[in-house]
Design a protein around this motif. Sequence first.
Motif, PDB file in Angstrom:
ATOM      1  N   HIS A   1      20.122 -32.349   8.565  1.00 22.35           N
ATOM      2  CA  HIS A   1      19.097 -31.766   7.962  1.00 22.35           C
ATOM      3  C   HIS A   1      18.940 -30.184   8.707  1.00 22.35           C
ATOM      4  CE1 HIS A   1      14.886 -32.794   6.002  1.00 22.35           C
ATOM      5  NE2 HIS A   1      15.333 -31.266   5.912  1.00 22.35           N
TER       6      HIS A   1
ATOM      7  N   TRP B   1      16.865 -21.136   8.512  1.00 19.95           N
ATOM      8  CA  TRP B   1      15.790 -20.548   8.852  1.00 19.95           C
ATOM      9  C   TRP B   1      16.236 -20.064   9.954  1.00 19.95           C
ATOM     10  CZ3 TRP B   1      12.896 -26.391   7.793  1.00 19.95           C
ATOM     11  CH2 TRP B   1      13.028 -26.238   6.166  1.00 19.95           C
TER      12      TRP B   1
ATOM     13  N   GLU C   1      17.688 -24.066  -1.466  1.00 22.34           N
ATOM     14  CA  GLU C   1      16.640 -25.376  -2.336  1.00 22.34           C
ATOM     15  C   GLU C   1      15.746 -25.199  -3.267  1.00 22.34           C
ATOM     16  OE1 GLU C   1      14.357 -28.347   1.221  1.00 22.34           O
ATOM     17  OE2 GLU C   1      14.766 -25.875   1.792  1.00 22.34           O
TER      18      GLU C   1
ATOM     19  N   HIS D   1      13.170 -37.349   4.423  1.00 19.44           N
ATOM     20  CA  HIS D   1      11.539 -37.941   4.004  1.00 19.44           C
ATOM     21  C   HIS D   1      11.547 -39.037   3.877  1.00 19.44           C
ATOM     22  CE1 HIS D   1      11.739 -33.412   5.519  1.00 19.44           C
ATOM     23  NE2 HIS D   1      11.841 -33.136   4.117  1.00 19.44           N
TER      24      HIS D   1
ATOM     25  N   ASP E   1      14.980 -29.785   9.465  1.00 16.77           N
ATOM     26  CA  ASP E   1      13.772 -28.787   9.487  1.00 16.77           C
ATOM     27  C   ASP E   1      13.540 -28.637  10.613  1.00 16.77           C
ATOM     28  OD1 ASP E   1      13.614 -29.076   6.921  1.00 16.77           O
ATOM     29  OD2 ASP E   1      12.217 -30.648   7.623  1.00 16.77           O
TER      30      ASP E   1
ATOM     31  N   LYS F   1      20.778 -29.292  -3.095  1.00 15.08           N
ATOM     32  CA  LYS F   1      19.570 -30.194  -2.868  1.00 15.08           C
ATOM     33  C   LYS F   1      18.056 -29.800  -3.762  1.00 15.08           C
ATOM     34  CE  LYS F   1      16.334 -31.038   0.083  1.00 15.08           C
ATOM     35  NZ  LYS F   1      15.572 -29.785   1.917  1.00 15.08           N
TER      36      LYS F   1
ATOM     37  N   HIS G   1      19.275 -25.808   8.238  1.00 14.28           N
ATOM     38  CA  HIS G   1      18.463 -25.288   7.875  1.00 14.28           C
ATOM     39  C   HIS G   1      18.604 -24.128   8.766  1.00 14.28           C
ATOM     40  CE1 HIS G   1      16.328 -27.329   4.639  1.00 14.28           C
ATOM     41  NE2 HIS G   1      15.802 -28.012   5.764  1.00 14.28           N
TER      42      HIS G   1
ATOM     43  N   ALA H   1      20.930 -28.731   4.651  1.00 13.02           N
ATOM     44  CA  ALA H   1      19.608 -29.789   4.033  1.00 13.02           C
ATOM     45  C   ALA H   1      19.075 -28.378   3.089  1.00 13.02           C
ATOM     46  CB  ALA H   1      18.882 -30.317   4.232  1.00 13.02           C
TER      47      ALA H   1
HETATM   48 ZN   LIG Z   1      14.161 -30.079   4.874  1.00  8.66          ZN
END
Ligand SMILES: [Zn+2]
Length: 413
Positions: A64, A69, A140, A241, A315, A180, A66, A109
């Motif tokens: 997952h 980020w 996303e 999740h 995440d 996503k 990113h 993700a």
């Molecule tokens: Zn995520």
Amino acid sequence: MATILFTNIAIFDGTGAAPYRGEVLVDGNRIAKVNADATPLDRRGADIVDGGGATLMPGMVEAHAHLSWTSSVDRIVNTQTMPPEEHLLITARNARVTLDHGFTSAYSAGSLGARFEIALRNEIDGGWLPGPRLKASSIERAPGVIFGVPQAHDEGHGRGVAAMRAYIKGCAELGLDSVKLLLSGDDNFTPNGSQELAYEEDEVEAAGAQARESGIWLACHAQAAAAVKLGVRYGFRVLYHCSYADEEALDLLEAKKAEIFVAPAIGLANAAINADPSFRLPKALVERGHRILDLQMKLVPQLRRRGIRVLPGGDYGFPHNPIGTNAKDLHWFVTQLGYSPAEALMAATKWGGEIMGMGDELGLVKEGYLADLLLVDGDPTDDVTILQDRARLLMIMKDGKYHKAPAASHTAA
Ligand SMILES: [Zn+2]
């Protein structure tokens, strides 16, 4: 390409079985031979790596990821918003940081640029930039702007069946591996957002139908039970999740267990709960972390009983859970979700190969498999926390090439 023989090692092969003494021969980008008996492998022409009793295991898979980020252990960045040029460079650095910490594959993700991960994946695959094998994701998306979701550099899609079909088709034509969608909101976006559905059912159905036609995977953020059900019904392959899944959602997930993957991403909740006070995280964020964790600690054992593949990771990329600390998830799987260390490792390796769509050649130490390998100082099936210490990753190999070569003391034959 080189032929490399690993000797004096314990082999954790990724299946969950206990480590065993043996030798492994890598030829080119694949594992040519694995030997578990006392007879030494033919080492003529091979570079010899003496593991000194360390554990050889498959590279880990972040289920997952990113990468766009922004915060990593190499550089904390206190915003997710910046011009695309800076943002893409940060994303490329984060790919390297991910590999530095033993993750040789990443299933994305969601990205903050529509083509960031296509460009990055192609550079990595060409061998021109360091990074994990990458399944490239779309931005996303949910309809409109969602508070709390970092603003992407590109627009998503319009409403309705035709717009959704056009969007999915366009993503496939760009060369993305996965789209996503945020099927539900999240309490971290808006109060009670986790229970709000972002799409009409016919839009989700259209996404599923077009994805099948275009040959692209679908992944979703799904907190509400209804969002999980929509995702499973309409062919989403990766469901993130699932915190509020009810009995009916669990039944649906179980019925599709051969095709789907779940990644709860409890690292972010744990990071909020354990954050140093200097981060001054809002109290509500910490409370939501506790709530999600309580739900996941009840949910995941049920998913596992039903034989659903639940994978670690997720995440990472905020200042309080920077990219590079992803292996913490394995520890949470052991201490909070009831996995043994070997089971958590199996989920991060064997099942990791499967989420990458490469289960027949990735995620195991097995003859014929791709040589994505770690040499770990110690026994991670005894203590998975050692994987959080970069210094204990004595060697990182991806596709038969060293990203981190073993020290000279290990290469004396
Ligand atoms: Zn995520």
